[in-house]
Design an enzyme around this catalytic site. Structure first.
Site, PDB file in Angstrom:
ATOM      1  CG  HIS A   1      -1.816   1.193   1.299  1.00  0.00           C
ATOM      2  ND1 HIS A   1      -1.960   1.949   2.436  1.00  0.00           N
ATOM      3  CD2 HIS A   1      -2.586   1.787   0.359  1.00  0.00           C
ATOM      4  CE1 HIS A   1      -2.783   2.943   2.197  1.00  0.00           C
ATOM      5  NE2 HIS A   1      -3.184   2.872   0.947  1.00  0.00           N
TER       6      HIS A   1
ATOM      7  CG  ASN B   1      -5.923   4.717   5.333  1.00  0.00           C
ATOM      8  OD1 ASN B   1      -5.867   5.949   5.479  1.00  0.00           O
ATOM      9  ND2 ASN B   1      -5.760   4.144   4.157  1.00  0.00           N
TER      10      ASN B   1
ATOM     11  CD  GLU C   1       0.030   1.051   5.731  1.00  0.00           C
ATOM     12  OE1 GLU C   1      -0.360   0.831   6.888  1.00  0.00           O
ATOM     13  OE2 GLU C   1      -0.680   1.626   4.880  1.00  0.00           O
TER      14      GLU C   1
HETATM   15  N1  NAD Z   1      -5.247   7.699  -5.153  1.00  0.00           N
HETATM   16  C1  NAD Z   1      -4.709   7.421  -3.963  1.00  0.00           C
HETATM   17  O1  NAD Z   1      -4.439   8.317  -3.139  1.00  0.00           O
HETATM   18  C2  NAD Z   1      -4.396   6.000  -3.596  1.00  0.00           C
HETATM   19  C3  NAD Z   1      -3.509   5.745  -2.531  1.00  0.00           C
HETATM   20  C4  NAD Z   1      -3.177   4.418  -2.226  1.00  0.00           C
HETATM   21  C5  NAD Z   1      -3.748   3.374  -2.963  1.00  0.00           C
HETATM   22  N2  NAD Z   1      -4.629   3.655  -3.980  1.00  0.00           N
HETATM   23  C6  NAD Z   1      -5.181   2.513  -4.729  1.00  0.00           C
HETATM   24  O2  NAD Z   1      -4.439   2.353  -5.932  1.00  0.00           O
HETATM   25  C7  NAD Z   1      -5.295   1.837  -6.962  1.00  0.00           C
HETATM   26  C8  NAD Z   1      -5.262   2.791  -8.150  1.00  0.00           C
HETATM   27  O3  NAD Z   1      -5.733   4.061  -7.726  1.00  0.00           O
HETATM   28  P1  NAD Z   1      -5.489   5.377  -8.588  1.00  0.00           P
HETATM   29  O4  NAD Z   1      -5.816   6.523  -7.694  1.00  0.00           O
HETATM   30  O5  NAD Z   1      -4.192   5.303  -9.284  1.00  0.00           O
HETATM   31  O6  NAD Z   1      -6.680   5.218  -9.661  1.00  0.00           O
HETATM   32  P2  NAD Z   1      -6.741   5.825 -11.148  1.00  0.00           P
HETATM   33  O7  NAD Z   1      -8.187   5.814 -11.499  1.00  0.00           O
HETATM   34  O8  NAD Z   1      -5.976   7.086 -11.232  1.00  0.00           O
HETATM   35  O9  NAD Z   1      -5.976   4.735 -12.029  1.00  0.00           O
HETATM   36  C9  NAD Z   1      -6.479   3.456 -12.260  1.00  0.00           C
HETATM   37  C10 NAD Z   1      -6.012   3.015 -13.633  1.00  0.00           C
HETATM   38  O10 NAD Z   1      -6.341   1.645 -13.831  1.00  0.00           O
HETATM   39  C11 NAD Z   1      -6.693   1.497 -15.190  1.00  0.00           C
HETATM   40  N3  NAD Z   1      -7.402   0.233 -15.368  1.00  0.00           N
HETATM   41  C12 NAD Z   1      -8.694  -0.054 -15.096  1.00  0.00           C
HETATM   42  N4  NAD Z   1      -8.949  -1.363 -15.381  1.00  0.00           N
HETATM   43  C13 NAD Z   1      -7.769  -1.893 -15.804  1.00  0.00           C
HETATM   44  C14 NAD Z   1      -7.357  -3.190 -16.221  1.00  0.00           C
HETATM   45  N5  NAD Z   1      -8.228  -4.226 -16.257  1.00  0.00           N
HETATM   46  N6  NAD Z   1      -6.062  -3.393 -16.609  1.00  0.00           N
HETATM   47  C15 NAD Z   1      -5.184  -2.369 -16.583  1.00  0.00           C
HETATM   48  N7  NAD Z   1      -5.509  -1.113 -16.199  1.00  0.00           N
HETATM   49  C16 NAD Z   1      -6.782  -0.887 -15.810  1.00  0.00           C
HETATM   50  C17 NAD Z   1      -7.498   2.746 -15.511  1.00  0.00           C
HETATM   51  O11 NAD Z   1      -7.594   2.949 -16.909  1.00  0.00           O
HETATM   52  C18 NAD Z   1      -6.669   3.796 -14.792  1.00  0.00           C
HETATM   53  O12 NAD Z   1      -5.659   4.338 -15.629  1.00  0.00           O
HETATM   54  C19 NAD Z   1      -6.666   1.669  -6.321  1.00  0.00           C
HETATM   55  O13 NAD Z   1      -6.803   0.353  -5.838  1.00  0.00           O
HETATM   56  C20 NAD Z   1      -6.630   2.670  -5.179  1.00  0.00           C
HETATM   57  O14 NAD Z   1      -7.528   2.358  -4.151  1.00  0.00           O
HETATM   58  C21 NAD Z   1      -4.933   4.926  -4.319  1.00  0.00           C
END
Ligand code: NAD
Length: 306
Positions: A133, A184, A145
């Site tokens: 994480h 968290n 994490e």
């Molecule tokens: N944004 C944050 O602050 C944060 C922090 C820690 C963890 N996360 C976690 O990280 C993950 C991504 O979050 P994010 O904020 O980068 O989201 P985001 O929406 O910016 O990016 C997600 C990406 O995944 C792509 N995608 C969707 N389906 C797909 C597939 N089948 N194969 C390949 N790519 C695919 C989308 O096109 C998009 O580019 C989530 O699980 C989120 O909970 C986010």
């Protein structure tokens, strides 16, 4: 640690930043995404970040965007998934990934809140799977994490801990797959009381934030709560807990005050009002203040490590 071949699945906010960190640390990184525009812009976004931070721009040469999932993960030693927060999608994706990787490739999910156990339950070899994480932005916040499930092998945990430490991150081993992991849980324990103070009319939202920022928030980056407890004495900490804990919010559900805000459409920055009102200028100023603070902290860390 030897350089690894890393595949990042998902090139969004987190995925491109994770790819950037690993490439800067010298690893060869493939990155894939189902949305062409997101994949096509990944290198541009990474290069802009490298430039902005004054990091080695040649790191971008180690990043290879690949549109096919099978091709992106085929030669990987380590795969980290950062697609949208959707359990069935993540479960399906890992089953698919496992079909294309070697038997010893390690698989990680960057989910924020979904139990790693649920994401990985369909795998053939669950001992090679874990959670990692990261915090946003991945190239500025040091913590990752590293979450093990009941199936994760010690070798898998050791690999992830070493990989992230060698890539300049601060990995923290989470020994049980509990909701919220460590960061968290701590953050939201504080937020629960912050909301309760406003709900019960003890102070307004601005005051809550001000008290934190101008008191223990100042110390938190260098003095953790348990270091602090040892510093003042566990006996004093116990005495304070006896007096204060019975009065602190311990409801096992969200505050009605928070629920009412959401019901009323007071969603924070995105609606212009949450706990307080936010003009577009105030939002930009706060985002910029946070970013500058994180950049300064990273620069300080790098100077200290030299
Ligand atoms: N944004 C944050 O602050 C944060 C922090 C820690 C963890 N996360 C976690 O990280 C993950 C991504 O979050 P994010 O904020 O980068 O989201 P985001 O929406 O910016 O990016 C997600 C990406 O995944 C792509 N995608 C969707 N389906 C797909 C597939 N089948 N194969 C390949 N790519 C695919 C989308 O096109 C998009 O580019 C989530 O699980 C989120 O909970 C986010």
């Amino acid at each position: 640690m030897a350089k690894a071949r890393i595949a990042v699945v998902g090139a969004g906010l987190m995925g491109h930043g994770i790819a950037q960190v690993f490439a800067l640390a010298g690893h060869a990184v493939t990155i894939t995404d189902t949305v062409t525009a997101n994949l096509d812009s990944a290198k541009t976004r990474i290069l802009a970040n490298l430039k902005d931070l004054g990091d080695d721009e040649t790191a971008i040469e180690r990043v290879t965007p690949v549109s096919e999932l099978a091709q992106a993960v085929r030669d990987a030693d380590y795969v980290v998934e950062a697609v949208v927060e959707d359990l069935p999608l993540k479960q399906k994706l890992f089953i698919e990934i496992e079909r294309h990787v070697r038997a010893d490739t390690i698989l990680a999910s960057n989910t924020s809140v979904i139990p790693i156990t649920r994401i990985m339950e369909g795998l053939q070899q669950r001992e090679r799977a874990l959670g990692t994480h990261w915090w946003n932005p991945p190239y500025l916040v040091p913590l990752v994490e590293v979450i093990e499930t009941q199936w994760t092998s010690p070798q898998t945990v050791n690999f992830a801990m070493s990989l992230h430490a060698a890539s300049g991150k601060k990995p923290a081993h989470v020994k049980k797959d509990v909701p919220g992991f460590i960061g968290n849980r701590l953050q939201h324990a504080l937020w629960r009381e912050a909301v309760a103070l406003v709900e019960h009319g003890i102070c307004d939202a601005e005051t809550v934030d001000s008290v934190i920022k101008s008191a223990f928030g100042r110390r938190l980056a260098v003095l953790g709560p348990l270091e602090n407890a040892d510093m003042v004495g566990t006996d004093l900490t116990l005495a304070i807990h006896k007096t204060v804990l019975p009065d602190i919010d311990s409801r096992p559900k969200p505050s009605p005050y928070l629920e009412k805000l959401v019901e009323d459409g007071k969603l924070g920055f995105k609606s212009g009002e949450g706990f307080r009102k936010w003009s577009p200028e105030q939002q930009t100023a706060l985002r910029s203040r946070v970013l500058q603070h994180l950049k300064r902290a990273r620069a300080d860390d790098m100077k200290a490590a030299q």
